[in-house]
Each structure stands twice: as C-alpha cells, then as structure tokens.
Write an enzyme that holds these catalytic residues in place. Sequence first.
Site, PDB file in Angstrom:
ATOM      1  N   GLU A 154      47.160  19.477   5.723  1.00 11.56           N
ATOM      2  CA  GLU A 154      46.507  20.601   6.406  1.00 11.56           C
ATOM      3  C   GLU A 154      46.285  20.359   7.903  1.00 11.56           C
ATOM      4  OE1 GLU A 154      43.077  21.371   3.931  1.00 11.56           O
ATOM      5  OE2 GLU A 154      44.326  21.777   2.191  1.00 11.56           O
ATOM      6  N   ASN A 195      51.787  18.226   3.890  1.00 17.72           N
ATOM      7  CA  ASN A 195      51.375  19.230   2.905  1.00 17.72           C
ATOM      8  C   ASN A 195      50.449  20.245   3.578  1.00 17.72           C
ATOM      9  OD1 ASN A 195      51.238  19.886   0.021  1.00 17.72           O
ATOM     10  ND2 ASN A 195      49.099  19.195   0.067  1.00 17.72           N
ATOM     11  N   HIS A 231      48.220  28.119  -2.999  1.00 13.46           N
ATOM     12  CA  HIS A 231      46.998  28.696  -3.589  1.00 13.46           C
ATOM     13  C   HIS A 231      47.080  30.201  -3.344  1.00 13.46           C
ATOM     14  CE1 HIS A 231      45.268  24.841  -4.455  1.00 13.46           C
ATOM     15  NE2 HIS A 231      45.482  24.441  -3.223  1.00 13.46           N
ATOM     16  N   GLU A 259      50.412  22.599  -5.170  1.00 16.14           N
ATOM     17  CA  GLU A 259      49.060  22.909  -5.653  1.00 16.14           C
ATOM     18  C   GLU A 259      48.976  24.339  -6.185  1.00 16.14           C
ATOM     19  OE1 GLU A 259      46.017  21.882  -2.771  1.00 16.14           O
ATOM     20  OE2 GLU A 259      47.118  20.122  -2.102  1.00 16.14           O
ATOM     21  N   ASP A 261      48.221  27.667  -7.779  1.00 21.27           N
ATOM     22  CA  ASP A 261      47.360  28.453  -8.667  1.00 21.27           C
ATOM     23  C   ASP A 261      47.368  29.887  -8.157  1.00 21.27           C
ATOM     24  OD1 ASP A 261      45.508  28.184  -6.505  1.00 21.27           O
ATOM     25  OD2 ASP A 261      44.372  26.630  -7.554  1.00 21.27           O
TER      26      ASP A 261
HETATM   27  O1  G2I Z   1      40.450  23.009  -2.003  1.00 22.07           O
HETATM   28  C1  G2I Z   1      41.551  23.092  -2.857  1.00 22.07           C
HETATM   29  C2  G2I Z   1      42.625  22.088  -2.481  1.00 22.07           C
HETATM   30  C3  G2I Z   1      43.249  22.473  -1.154  1.00 22.07           C
HETATM   31  N1  G2I Z   1      44.301  21.534  -0.780  1.00 22.07           N
HETATM   32  C4  G2I Z   1      43.944  20.150  -0.781  1.00 22.07           C
HETATM   33  C5  G2I Z   1      43.293  19.740  -2.100  1.00 22.07           C
HETATM   34  O2  G2I Z   1      42.884  18.401  -2.042  1.00 22.07           O
HETATM   35  C6  G2I Z   1      42.133  20.647  -2.414  1.00 22.07           C
HETATM   36  O3  G2I Z   1      41.583  20.186  -3.665  1.00 22.07           O
HETATM   37  C7  G2I Z   1      40.229  20.399  -3.871  1.00 22.07           C
HETATM   38  C8  G2I Z   1      39.828  19.851  -5.218  1.00 22.07           C
HETATM   39  O4  G2I Z   1      40.538  20.510  -6.241  1.00 22.07           O
HETATM   40  C9  G2I Z   1      38.329  20.082  -5.434  1.00 22.07           C
HETATM   41  O5  G2I Z   1      37.882  19.447  -6.633  1.00 22.07           O
HETATM   42  O6  G2I Z   1      39.487  19.794  -2.855  1.00 22.07           O
HETATM   43  C10 G2I Z   1      38.120  20.136  -2.953  1.00 22.07           C
HETATM   44  C11 G2I Z   1      37.394  19.646  -1.732  1.00 22.07           C
HETATM   45  O7  G2I Z   1      37.926  20.248  -0.575  1.00 22.07           O
HETATM   46  C12 G2I Z   1      37.551  19.550  -4.250  1.00 22.07           C
HETATM   47  O8  G2I Z   1      36.210  19.958  -4.399  1.00 22.07           O
HETATM   48  C13 G2I Z   1      35.281  18.935  -4.463  1.00 22.07           C
HETATM   49  C14 G2I Z   1      33.910  19.573  -4.360  1.00 22.07           C
HETATM   50  O9  G2I Z   1      33.806  20.261  -3.127  1.00 22.07           O
HETATM   51  C15 G2I Z   1      32.848  18.517  -4.472  1.00 22.07           C
HETATM   52  O10 G2I Z   1      31.581  19.121  -4.494  1.00 22.07           O
HETATM   53  C16 G2I Z   1      33.079  17.663  -5.721  1.00 22.07           C
HETATM   54  O11 G2I Z   1      32.175  16.581  -5.738  1.00 22.07           O
HETATM   55  O12 G2I Z   1      35.393  18.226  -5.687  1.00 22.07           O
HETATM   56  C17 G2I Z   1      34.510  17.129  -5.752  1.00 22.07           C
HETATM   57  C18 G2I Z   1      34.811  16.306  -7.001  1.00 22.07           C
HETATM   58  O13 G2I Z   1      34.735  17.090  -8.152  1.00 22.07           O
END
Ligand code: G2I
Length: 443
Positions: A154, A195, A231, A259, A261
Amino acid sequence: MRLTAVFTGAAAAAALLAAGATAHAADTPLRDLAAAKGKVIGTAVTGSKLTGTYGDIAGAQFNSLTPGNAMKWETVEPSRGTFNWAEADQIVAFAQAHNQQVRGHTLVWHSQNPGWLANGSWTPTELSGLLQNHITTEVTRYKGKLAAWDVVNEAFNEDGTYRSTLWYNGLGSDYIAQALTWAHAADPSAKLYINDYNVEGVNAKSTALYNLVKSLKARGVPIDGVGLQAHLILGQVPSTFQQNIQRFADLGVDVAVTELDIRMQLPSTDAKLTQQAADYKTVMDACVAVTRCVGVTVWGFTDSDSWIPDVFDGYGAATPYDENYAPKPAYRAIATSLGGTSTPPTGACTATYSVVSQWNSGFTGQVRIACSGASLSSWKVGWTYGAGQQISQAWNATCTQSGATVSCSNASYNGTVADGGSVTFGFNASWSGSNPVPTVTLG
Ligand code: G2I
C-alpha cells in the site's frame, strides 16, 4: 404473515441430522481444480483457528495460505528486540503438513507497526537500519519455506502519488527498491511482490504502480510480481480488470490477486449471493485467462473470519463460505471458473443462524434455510448452545430445547424450500455473559 408457533420446552431433543456444511464434501476440492490449471487458490488464515472445521476446509480446499496478521511487524516484534514467531511458525507448519504454499505478508507497511517503531523519532540512517534488520531477520527465518513475499504494501495514494508514511517521509521513494533488494538477499528463491488495493482496474493508482514496476525492472531491482488485493464491492468488479492484469504481465512480472473479498450490504439475499457469485467468477476468469496471473487468494474463506463487518458498518458476507462453513454460490463460482462442474451436487441446502438484535438479557435470533440445486419438502434444524442460552419463544417453526440442545422443525405452512428459495424463522432467547453463534445442522 408472521405466526407464533407453540413452544414446547420439555420435549426431548430430536437427533441431529446430516450437516449442511458438509454438503459439498464430495466435490473436487478447489485446490485440485486450481492445480490442474497451474493456478494457486489461497486463503488468508488466522493461526489460532486452524483446527476443527476451519482447519479441515483450509487444508482441503486451498493450496496456498497467507497469514492474515501473523507476519506483520507489530505481531513479530511487539517490543524492540523481542520476537514472537509463534503464530507465523504455526501457519507455516500447517501449510507444510498440507502441502501448501505460503505467501508472506507483509514486510513494509504504514499500518500495524509496533508502537515503539511508529512513535519513535528516527534519523534516516536509523530508520534504514531498522528496516534492513527487520526484513533480513524475518525473511531469513522463513528462507526456502515461502513461495512469495508481499514486500511492500500500500505505497500509493489514490491519485498515484506516494503515500506519506514513516518510510516514505524518512527515506524517500527508494525505500521500495531497498526493501526488495534486502529481501532478495535474504531469500533469493522467494518471489517478491508489491501489493496494493484499488489497483484492480486501470486508474491513476494502478498506473503509478505500473510505472514504478517498469522503472524497478529497468534498474534491475528484484521485483517478481504485483499483488492486486481486490477488496471489492458487490456488482463493482472493474471492467478493466483483465486488461490491467495483462498490462502488468506484459511488463514481465507475475500478477496475483492477493486479498479477494466481495462485500455486500447486509442482510444477504439470494439475489445478492447470486450477484456475488457472478463477481467472483469474473475475477477468477480474468486470472485464469492471463498466463502470468499465478492465482487468487481470498481474504478469509468464511464470513466468520472476515475483516469486513469490523470496518464497514452494515456490510459483510464477503467470502465464499458462510459463517457456519456452508459453501455459498461464490464457492461454486470459483470451482466453475477453475473447470469444476457447474451444477451443485444434491443436498445443497444450508441453514444459517444469526443474531438479529440483542439487549442486556435477551436476544432475537433468526435461522435462514436456503437451497441451491436442491429442494426440501420438510426440514429440521438443530444446534447446541455453548453459553447457557435459553429459547423462550419461536415463530415460523416449532422449537424445543432440552438442556443446551435445540431442535426446530418447520411449521405446517413452510416445510417446502424450493431450489433457489429460502425460508426464515425466528425466536427469542435469553443469554448472559456471552452469546456465541452455535454451529447449526440441517436435516
Ligand atoms: O484491512 C484489510 C487488509 C488490507 N490489506 C492489507 C491486509 O493486511 C489487511 O488485513 C487486515 C486484517 O485482515 C485484519 O485482521 O488488516 C487489519 C489491520 O489493518 C486487521 O485488523 C486487525 C484489527 O484492526 C485489530 O484490532 C486486531 O487486533 O486485526 C487484529 C488482529 O485480529
């Protein structure tokens, strides 16, 4: 018309019947279909969930895993010099045991950095040293075990300018070339990617990415691929998606959909799920059509493990399996695009449980029974409560609860569920402490 069914709390529980979630067990797994086409079909995973049904599906259906959070800087080095590889190691071990690839995600990002790093004040030399050290440590740990790394994540704004981040502000745009060079030195066999999101169609952002990749290639910087996160929103797959994949491929790099969805406004309906399946197929078909598109990874395979509801209020149902692990029309669309049979097997009726509203001591729940390629003339739905919930009243079904075990059967007027149709019933119940969603079986 909404009728209130009689609630008979004392009746014995009916035996639970065949599980809807396993209705597709006899299908050719997605990973076998993908392998026959020379493609990857992957999913993001959460390490702690890789047991039971979640682990079974992750292992059986996908030939690639991406740790959703486990390899991010805040996870692996929460305080300076203290490393936690537990979840990342677990996912890599699971992948090896299941003969799956791993996509490392992600080394250089503006988000999910530990506080000590994000809030520190660093000279450019210090920052460069920290980044080199991080990349070298993490890539070396998994050397030879990962197929690919999302090295830089990003980096761009929507208008194609560089995003203002810790890295860009401290090191200038060449942090990208340096990161790739350090990652390549640590594991020469891993494919190195940049990415991003909103780069699926031809637009200002994807063109900036295109120009960057072109210049990196011209300079001899090790860049192997471009990750299109994807996304997406229901009905909004960019019309230039395949053309965009092709233009990157023509630069001499691989392309991965990293990624995927496709979110919709809740509640989901049959019409929305059908549109979603068409959208999944459009994405899959575009990747299948371009030789250098190595494959598609979904960002969570089940609606119970998706970031969407946490971030987009009122949206969800974005993945190929519902929250009870029943495959959705999107699952079938992926299979079809990968050359699988286009008609669903018999018995493809599924029951989905959801909490409609909840207050301090009570809640209203709903179960939706939907059929695709199959139909029902009567139905029974069962589940076991895990936290002491107690049903007091049901409508559009007759429900009994014995101990923790609930059994609901159709009312006189809604036993029939047509192919492509659905039936919904509701209930009120009490809860305290927590109110987890149970696994529902349909017979
Ligand atoms: O935001 C969606 C994705 C966008 N591209 C990069 C990816 O790395 C990103 O993934 C998401 C995860 O799927 C989420 O699970 O990234 C988020 C953070 O930007 C992740 O969220 C975080 C929550 O914000 C936290 O509160 C939590 O502790 O997930 C953490 C672990 O569950």
